[in-house]
Design an enzyme around this catalytic site. Structure first.
Site, mmCIF file in Angstrom:
data_model
loop_
_atom_site.group_PDB
_atom_site.id
_atom_site.type_symbol
_atom_site.label_atom_id
_atom_site.label_comp_id
_atom_site.label_asym_id
_atom_site.label_seq_id
_atom_site.Cartn_x
_atom_site.Cartn_y
_atom_site.Cartn_z
ATOM 1 N N TYR A 11 0.824 -1.219 0.000
ATOM 2 C CA TYR A 11 0.000 0.000 0.000
ATOM 3 C C TYR A 11 0.861 1.274 0.000
ATOM 4 C CZ TYR A 11 -3.246 3.443 2.104
ATOM 5 O OH TYR A 11 -3.984 4.554 2.389
ATOM 6 N N SER A 34 3.391 -11.358 -0.243
ATOM 7 C CA SER A 34 2.600 -11.998 0.814
ATOM 8 C C SER A 34 1.365 -11.162 1.124
ATOM 9 C CB SER A 34 3.440 -12.190 2.083
ATOM 10 O OG SER A 34 3.963 -10.947 2.518
ATOM 11 N N SER A 125 5.977 3.602 13.349
ATOM 12 C CA SER A 125 4.549 3.842 13.560
ATOM 13 C C SER A 125 4.326 4.650 14.832
ATOM 14 C CB SER A 125 3.858 2.483 13.693
ATOM 15 O OG SER A 125 2.549 2.633 14.158
ATOM 16 N N TYR A 150 2.982 -6.816 17.063
ATOM 17 C CA TYR A 150 3.272 -5.968 15.894
ATOM 18 C C TYR A 150 3.948 -4.668 16.341
ATOM 19 C CZ TYR A 150 2.706 -2.339 12.442
ATOM 20 O OH TYR A 150 2.958 -1.274 11.615
ATOM 21 N N LYS A 154 8.010 -2.898 15.846
ATOM 22 C CA LYS A 154 8.440 -1.551 15.419
ATOM 23 C C LYS A 154 9.428 -0.972 16.437
ATOM 24 C CE LYS A 154 6.292 -1.481 11.608
ATOM 25 N NZ LYS A 154 7.085 -1.702 10.401
ATOM 26 N N ARG A 296 -12.953 -0.880 21.505
ATOM 27 C CA ARG A 296 -12.153 -2.028 21.057
ATOM 28 C C ARG A 296 -10.958 -2.149 22.011
ATOM 29 N NH1 ARG A 296 -9.795 -1.878 14.942
ATOM 30 N NH2 ARG A 296 -8.602 -0.128 15.787
ATOM 31 N N GLY A 298 -7.489 -2.389 23.649
ATOM 32 C CA GLY A 298 -6.162 -2.014 23.154
ATOM 33 C C GLY A 298 -6.121 -0.687 22.425
ATOM 34 N N ASP A 299 -7.301 -0.095 22.128
ATOM 35 C CA ASP A 299 -7.304 1.186 21.410
ATOM 36 C C ASP A 299 -6.902 2.336 22.338
ATOM 37 O OD1 ASP A 299 -7.950 0.488 18.853
ATOM 38 O OD2 ASP A 299 -10.061 1.066 18.972
HETATM 39 P P1 NAD Z 1 1.431 -3.648 3.063
HETATM 40 O O1 NAD Z 1 1.160 -4.975 3.670
HETATM 41 O O2 NAD Z 1 0.484 -3.142 2.046
HETATM 42 O O3 NAD Z 1 2.897 -3.633 2.430
HETATM 43 C C1 NAD Z 1 3.957 -4.383 2.955
HETATM 44 C C2 NAD Z 1 4.559 -5.165 1.814
HETATM 45 O O4 NAD Z 1 5.676 -5.927 2.310
HETATM 46 C C3 NAD Z 1 3.592 -6.174 1.191
HETATM 47 O O5 NAD Z 1 3.533 -5.966 -0.205
HETATM 48 C C4 NAD Z 1 4.170 -7.537 1.533
HETATM 49 O O6 NAD Z 1 3.927 -8.476 0.511
HETATM 50 C C5 NAD Z 1 5.655 -7.217 1.714
HETATM 51 N N1 NAD Z 1 6.389 -8.106 2.610
HETATM 52 C C6 NAD Z 1 6.068 -8.478 3.883
HETATM 53 N N2 NAD Z 1 6.999 -9.301 4.373
HETATM 54 C C7 NAD Z 1 7.951 -9.449 3.409
HETATM 55 C C8 NAD Z 1 9.167 -10.184 3.323
HETATM 56 N N3 NAD Z 1 9.591 -10.950 4.321
HETATM 57 N N4 NAD Z 1 9.889 -10.114 2.170
HETATM 58 C C9 NAD Z 1 9.459 -9.357 1.142
HETATM 59 N N5 NAD Z 1 8.307 -8.633 1.170
HETATM 60 C C10 NAD Z 1 7.569 -8.692 2.291
HETATM 61 O O7 NAD Z 1 1.576 -2.604 4.270
HETATM 62 P P2 NAD Z 1 1.645 -1.018 4.241
HETATM 63 O O8 NAD Z 1 0.411 -0.493 4.849
HETATM 64 O O9 NAD Z 1 2.087 -0.525 2.925
HETATM 65 O O10 NAD Z 1 2.793 -0.791 5.306
HETATM 66 C C11 NAD Z 1 4.150 -0.610 4.922
HETATM 67 C C12 NAD Z 1 4.995 -0.457 6.168
HETATM 68 O O11 NAD Z 1 4.516 0.648 6.926
HETATM 69 C C13 NAD Z 1 4.964 -1.656 7.104
HETATM 70 O O12 NAD Z 1 6.243 -1.809 7.650
HETATM 71 C C14 NAD Z 1 3.985 -1.251 8.163
HETATM 72 O O13 NAD Z 1 4.232 -1.894 9.390
HETATM 73 C C15 NAD Z 1 4.267 0.238 8.268
HETATM 74 N N6 NAD Z 1 3.149 1.025 8.788
HETATM 75 C C16 NAD Z 1 1.930 0.936 8.196
HETATM 76 C C17 NAD Z 1 0.865 1.665 8.708
HETATM 77 C C18 NAD Z 1 -0.512 1.570 8.101
HETATM 78 O O14 NAD Z 1 -1.465 1.964 8.758
HETATM 79 N N7 NAD Z 1 -0.659 1.078 6.889
HETATM 80 C C19 NAD Z 1 1.065 2.496 9.810
HETATM 81 C C20 NAD Z 1 2.330 2.570 10.385
HETATM 82 C C21 NAD Z 1 3.380 1.824 9.866
HETATM 83 C C1 WQD Z 2 -8.897 4.058 13.758
HETATM 84 C C2 WQD Z 2 -10.071 4.426 14.669
HETATM 85 C C3 WQD Z 2 -10.864 2.582 16.003
HETATM 86 C C4 WQD Z 2 -12.397 0.124 12.779
HETATM 87 C C5 WQD Z 2 -3.855 0.817 13.603
HETATM 88 C C6 WQD Z 2 -2.670 0.130 14.217
HETATM 89 C C7 WQD Z 2 -1.501 1.042 14.214
HETATM 90 C C8 WQD Z 2 -1.234 1.603 12.830
HETATM 91 C C9 WQD Z 2 -2.460 2.133 12.178
HETATM 92 C C10 WQD Z 2 0.503 0.351 11.778
HETATM 93 C C11 WQD Z 2 -9.946 3.805 16.069
HETATM 94 C C12 WQD Z 2 -11.934 3.058 15.040
HETATM 95 C C13 WQD Z 2 -11.807 1.158 13.482
HETATM 96 C C14 WQD Z 2 -13.783 -0.097 12.902
HETATM 97 C C15 WQD Z 2 -13.917 1.768 14.411
HETATM 98 N N1 WQD Z 2 -0.724 0.617 11.936
HETATM 99 N N2 WQD Z 2 -12.554 1.964 14.297
HETATM 100 N N3 WQD Z 2 -14.501 0.746 13.715
HETATM 101 O O1 WQD Z 2 -6.248 1.515 15.626
HETATM 102 O O2 WQD Z 2 -5.487 3.869 15.108
HETATM 103 O O3 WQD Z 2 -4.144 1.986 14.343
HETATM 104 O O4 WQD Z 2 -3.522 1.178 12.276
HETATM 105 O O5 WQD Z 2 1.462 0.711 12.394
HETATM 106 O O6 WQD Z 2 -0.423 0.309 14.687
HETATM 107 O O7 WQD Z 2 -3.001 -0.235 15.545
HETATM 108 O O8 WQD Z 2 -6.318 2.424 13.242
HETATM 109 O O9 WQD Z 2 -7.944 2.276 11.416
HETATM 110 O O10 WQD Z 2 -7.862 0.421 13.128
HETATM 111 O O11 WQD Z 2 -8.748 2.639 13.788
HETATM 112 O O12 WQD Z 2 -14.593 2.485 15.131
HETATM 113 O O13 WQD Z 2 -14.363 -1.029 12.318
HETATM 114 O O14 WQD Z 2 -11.275 3.872 14.114
HETATM 115 O O15 WQD Z 2 -11.422 2.231 17.240
HETATM 116 O O16 WQD Z 2 -10.468 4.724 16.966
HETATM 117 P P1 WQD Z 2 -5.598 2.459 14.694
HETATM 118 P P2 WQD Z 2 -7.726 1.860 12.821
#
Ligand code: NAD
Ligand code: WQD
Length: 343
Positions: A11, A34, A125, A150, A154, A296, A298-299
């Site tokens: 993404y 994956s 994150s 998770y 980080k 939820r 853990g939120d």
């Molecule tokens: P995503 O799952 O869409 O992208 C991660 C990609 O990494 C995937 O395409 C997956 O196939 C690939 N991948 C996973 N393990 C792998 C491995 N061992 N070898 C090769 N490829 C591998 O996730 P995203 O939302 O794009 O997130 C990207 C990064 O940002 C992640 O590290 C995630 O933890 C971090 N992040 C995401 C969010 C969010 O809300 N989306 C928030 C904070 C941090």
């Molecule tokens: C946002 C708000 C929910 C779903 C998560 C990970 C965090 C980070 C981002 C990677 C919250 C509420 C959600 C639903 C709802 N990822 N909600 N109904 O929890 O802030 O963070 O994603 O690092 O590590 O924990 O994001 O989009 O799940 O929730 O009311 O069906 O929406 O309670 O307040 P969150 P979220």
């Protein structure tokens, strides 16, 4: 510059590849697919007109990772997105998370040392802050015990990187702490691909509005916030992607203040769940079926970023509004629906 993007078909990675290409960088994507699809490479090429190199590979496989670095010499920087990211799944299956997220990072660092690659941008994150005592949260706010394996990966990854820059001369790292990335590219050619029932708010909203889910549960309406629902700092994925290009340029141009820097990436504004729903309904004209339910577990109640450091040091500021985020997420859902219907 030649930039290796791990997790580049994912993404945030795919949006970042597009922005890197727009700034003239040559991109090599490595991903084991994956949690993404090969087709994303075609979509990137459609947007930018340039097909990035793509290697399907598991970064946990050390010999294959080594061979990847050998195949692409003279890499100027790496943006490391590859990781698993589902919080609930990590609670149910922690070993998978520790193994994948830490091993892939360590193999990447080993490759950097062996092949003299200096610069790494790491996807961290805001989860590392837990529920901060002071809002908006600054980068020097204390890191709190993680709620999930998770989140712990980080925190541990940041520690691994800190130890690495101290031990290995010439290594530079920027850890970007994302708040809540949402939305999709304006072309609707790339976006988030949630597997199964989404945990995150925005895909659950768009899937409910399109009819894939019956009803959105709003988790918690008794929080100590103006409307009782939880507050987050939602940031458009395109704004987030642009910050990565700036971060990698900062390192390759030697502009960093130290060899380990941390930046918050958010808009600096908090929005409640109900405000997000209102924005979605306003920009799409769709009426969303939702109900207020219990919190939820853990939120956190509320979190949003102090972005001063990123604004001043990176010269970057999120530009896109909440309405632009929710509208682009909806356009992406409509495109996904077209694909579902054509199958
Ligand atoms: P995503 O799952 O869409 O992208 C991660 C990609 O990494 C995937 O395409 C997956 O196939 C690939 N991948 C996973 N393990 C792998 C491995 N061992 N070898 C090769 N490829 C591998 O996730 P995203 O939302 O794009 O997130 C990207 C990064 O940002 C992640 O590290 C995630 O933890 C971090 N992040 C995401 C969010 C969010 O809300 N989306 C928030 C904070 C941090
Ligand atoms: C946002 C708000 C929910 C779903 C998560 C990970 C965090 C980070 C981002 C990677 C919250 C509420 C959600 C639903 C709802 N990822 N909600 N109904 O929890 O802030 O963070 O994603 O690092 O590590 O924990 O994001 O989009 O799940 O929730 O009311 O069906 O929406 O309670 O307040 P969150 P979220």
């Amino acid at each position: 510059m030649k930039i290796l993007v791990t997790g580049g078909t994912g993404y945030i990675g795919s949006h970042t590849v597009v922005e890197l290409q727009a700034q003239g960088h040559e991109v090599i994507i490595v991903d084991n697919l994956s949690n993404s699809e090969r087709e994303v490479v075609d979509q990137i090429a459609l947007i930018s007109g340039i097909r990035p190199a793509f290697e399907e590979l598991d970064l946990c496989d050390q010999s294959k990772t080594d061979a990847l670095f050998a195949k692409y010499p003279n890499i100027d920087g790496i943006i490391h997105f590859a990781a698993y990211k589902a919080v609930g799944e990590s609670v149910a299956n922690p070993m998978i998370y520790y193994r994948n997220n830490l091993q892939s990072l360590m193999n990447t660092i080993d490759g950097m040392r062996k092949y003299n690659i200096s610069n790494l941008v790491f996807s961290s994150s805001c989860t590392v802050y837990g529920q901060p005592e002071v809002l908006p949260v600054r980068e020097d706010s204390p890191v709190q015990a993680a709620f999930s394996p998770y989140g712990n990966t980080k925190q541990i990854s940041e520690e691994i990187l800190k130890d690495s820059v101290n031990a290995y001369a010439g290594l530079n790292v920027i850890a970007l702490r994302y708040f809540n990335p949402i939305g999709a590219h304006p072309t609707a050619l790339i976006g988030e691909l949630p597997l199964g029932v989404p945990n995150n708010l925005i895909p659950f909203i768009t899937q409910t509005a399109i009819g894939l889910r019956q009803q959105l549960s709003v988790f918690g309406s008794d929080y100590n916030t103006p409307d009782g629902t939880a507050i987050r700092d939602y940031i458009h994925v395109v704004d987030l992607a642009k910050a990565h290009v700036i971060a990698v340029d900062r390192m390759t141009k030697g502009k960093g203040k130290s060899n380990f820097e941390v930046f918050n990436l958010g808009t600096g504004n908090g929005f409640s769940v109900l405000e997000v729903i209102n924005s979605f309904e306003k920009v799409t004209g769709e009426k969303l079926n939702y109900k207020l339910v219990d919190r939820r577990p853990g939120d956190v109640e509320q979190v949003w970023a102090d972005t001063t450091f990123a604004n001043e040091e990176l010269g970057w500021k999120a530009a896109l509004t909440l309405d632009e985020m929710t509208l682009s997420a909806w356009k992406w859902e409509l495109r996904l629906q077209e694909k579902r219907n054509s199958k």
